[in-house]
Design a protein around this motif. Structure first.
Motif, mmCIF file in Angstrom:
data_model
loop_
_atom_site.group_PDB
_atom_site.id
_atom_site.type_symbol
_atom_site.label_atom_id
_atom_site.label_comp_id
_atom_site.label_asym_id
_atom_site.label_seq_id
_atom_site.Cartn_x
_atom_site.Cartn_y
_atom_site.Cartn_z
ATOM 1 N N SER A 123 0.826 -1.205 0.000
ATOM 2 C CA SER A 123 0.000 0.000 0.000
ATOM 3 C C SER A 123 0.864 1.261 0.000
ATOM 4 O O SER A 123 0.630 2.188 -0.779
ATOM 5 C CB SER A 123 -0.933 0.001 1.217
ATOM 6 O OG SER A 123 -1.711 1.174 1.251
ATOM 7 N N THR A 210 -5.211 1.987 0.046
ATOM 8 C CA THR A 210 -5.379 1.247 -1.206
ATOM 9 C C THR A 210 -6.328 0.080 -0.983
ATOM 10 O O THR A 210 -6.569 -0.334 0.153
ATOM 11 C CB THR A 210 -4.041 0.695 -1.741
ATOM 12 O OG1 THR A 210 -3.515 -0.265 -0.811
ATOM 13 C CG2 THR A 210 -3.033 1.812 -1.957
ATOM 14 N N ARG A 266 -3.803 -3.475 -7.005
ATOM 15 C CA ARG A 266 -4.358 -2.494 -6.081
ATOM 16 C C ARG A 266 -4.842 -1.233 -6.776
ATOM 17 O O ARG A 266 -4.319 -0.834 -7.818
ATOM 18 C CB ARG A 266 -3.325 -2.106 -5.017
ATOM 19 C CG ARG A 266 -3.028 -3.228 -4.032
ATOM 20 C CD ARG A 266 -2.005 -2.806 -3.004
ATOM 21 N NE ARG A 266 -1.780 -3.870 -2.037
ATOM 22 C CZ ARG A 266 -2.466 -4.019 -0.919
ATOM 23 N NH1 ARG A 266 -3.411 -3.153 -0.599
ATOM 24 N NH2 ARG A 266 -2.209 -5.015 -0.099
ATOM 25 N N VAL A 268 -5.882 2.935 -5.698
ATOM 26 C CA VAL A 268 -5.498 3.933 -4.696
ATOM 27 C C VAL A 268 -6.697 4.806 -4.349
ATOM 28 O O VAL A 268 -7.429 5.241 -5.241
ATOM 29 C CB VAL A 268 -4.341 4.809 -5.208
ATOM 30 C CG1 VAL A 268 -3.919 5.817 -4.133
ATOM 31 C CG2 VAL A 268 -3.158 3.953 -5.630
#
Length: 275
Positions: A123, A210, A266, A268
């Protein structure tokens, strides 16, 4: 007749000489000079670069496949630090200079290596202004057998206006709670197509968390599902980050199939805040 014959021979000789000069000129073109700021000993080096070296790279340097910028002391101003150096695996030694396989190896190696070097989790690595660039030997060095790669941490990325200066070493600077100098923010009406800037600068949006959309072996869920999952998670996450205000604004950056194939899982989440 004799004068005409002599003139013809002279003309022929002049023509042959001109042709010879063209051939010699074509075969002896001057060797291109190294780019300004380059170290001539590095330009076509077969030997791998030095681990831990610092350089003053520019955005144009980052976009190039190879780099020979002069090394500077890490206690002086610099925008890049070499954190990984090595040889390509044996199965890639016969790969083409610009092959996708070499690029994928560099992506996996430099990306994982950067997180470890910075002390970041997945993250944090997506919510920082820090990124990486990788370089290979010049084509001449490649033809001479060089097969090394070089990973540099840099203070910025593709959308940055310029690279920012790094500390003496970037090792571990994202461990714990990172300084706002290295956290990604954005100034503008939205996060879309906006350049990341350090949160120490005036900003409107901050990258706060994230969402993980899948595991490494999972197939791409598709654009629509990725967008919806990112939106729904980020709405709840940003609201919690802002301590549940009755009204708030949030944004999210989600990625597509190409990034998924490259290894990203991922999205954001961004909070509208100037703090």
């Amino acid at each position: 007749m004799a004068d005409r014959a002599r003139s013809s021979r002279i003309a022929t000789a002049v023509a042959l000489l001109a042709t010879l000069l063209l051939v010699v000129t074509a075969c002896s073109e001057p060797t291109p000079r190294p780019a300004p700021g380059a170290d001539p000993t590095q330009v076509d080096a077969v030997e791998a670069p030095r681990l831990g070296a610092c350089r003053r790279l520019e955005l144009d340097d980052v976009a190039a496949p190879t780099n020979a910028t002069k090394v500077v002391g890490c206690s002086s101003k610099h925008t890049a630090e070499t954190y990984a150096v090595g040889d390509l695996p044996a199965e890639l030694r016969d790969a083409a200079y610009d092959s996708a396989e070499v690029g994928r190896f560099a992506y996996d190696t430099c990306d994982a290596g950067l997180r470890k070097f910075l002390g970041a989790d997945d993250s944090q690595s997506m919510r920082t202004v820090l990124s990486w660039a990788w370089f290979r030997p010049s084509e001449k060095a490649w033809d001479d057998g060089a097969r090394w790669y070089r990973c540099d941490v840099i203070g910025g990325g593709e959308q940055s206006a310029a690279l920012v200066s790094l500390p003496r070493t970037a090792r571990g600077i994202l461990s714990g709670r990172p300084d706002d100098r290295w956290v990604a923010c954005v100034k503008g009406p939205s996060v879309a197509d906006s350049a990341k800037i350090p949160c120490t600068q005036p900003h409107d949006w901050r990258a706060v968390t994230t969402i993980k959309l899948g595991e490494a072996a999972d197939p791409y869920p598709g654009d629509r599902l990725s967008e919806v999952q990112s939106r729904d998670f980020c709405k709840k996450s940003v609201q919690a980050y802002l301590d549940y205000p009755p009204q708030f604004q949030f944004g999210f950056t989600w990625f597509h199939e190409a990034e998924w194939k490259a290894g990203n899982r991922r999205s954001v989440c961004w909070a509208k805040t100037n703090e």
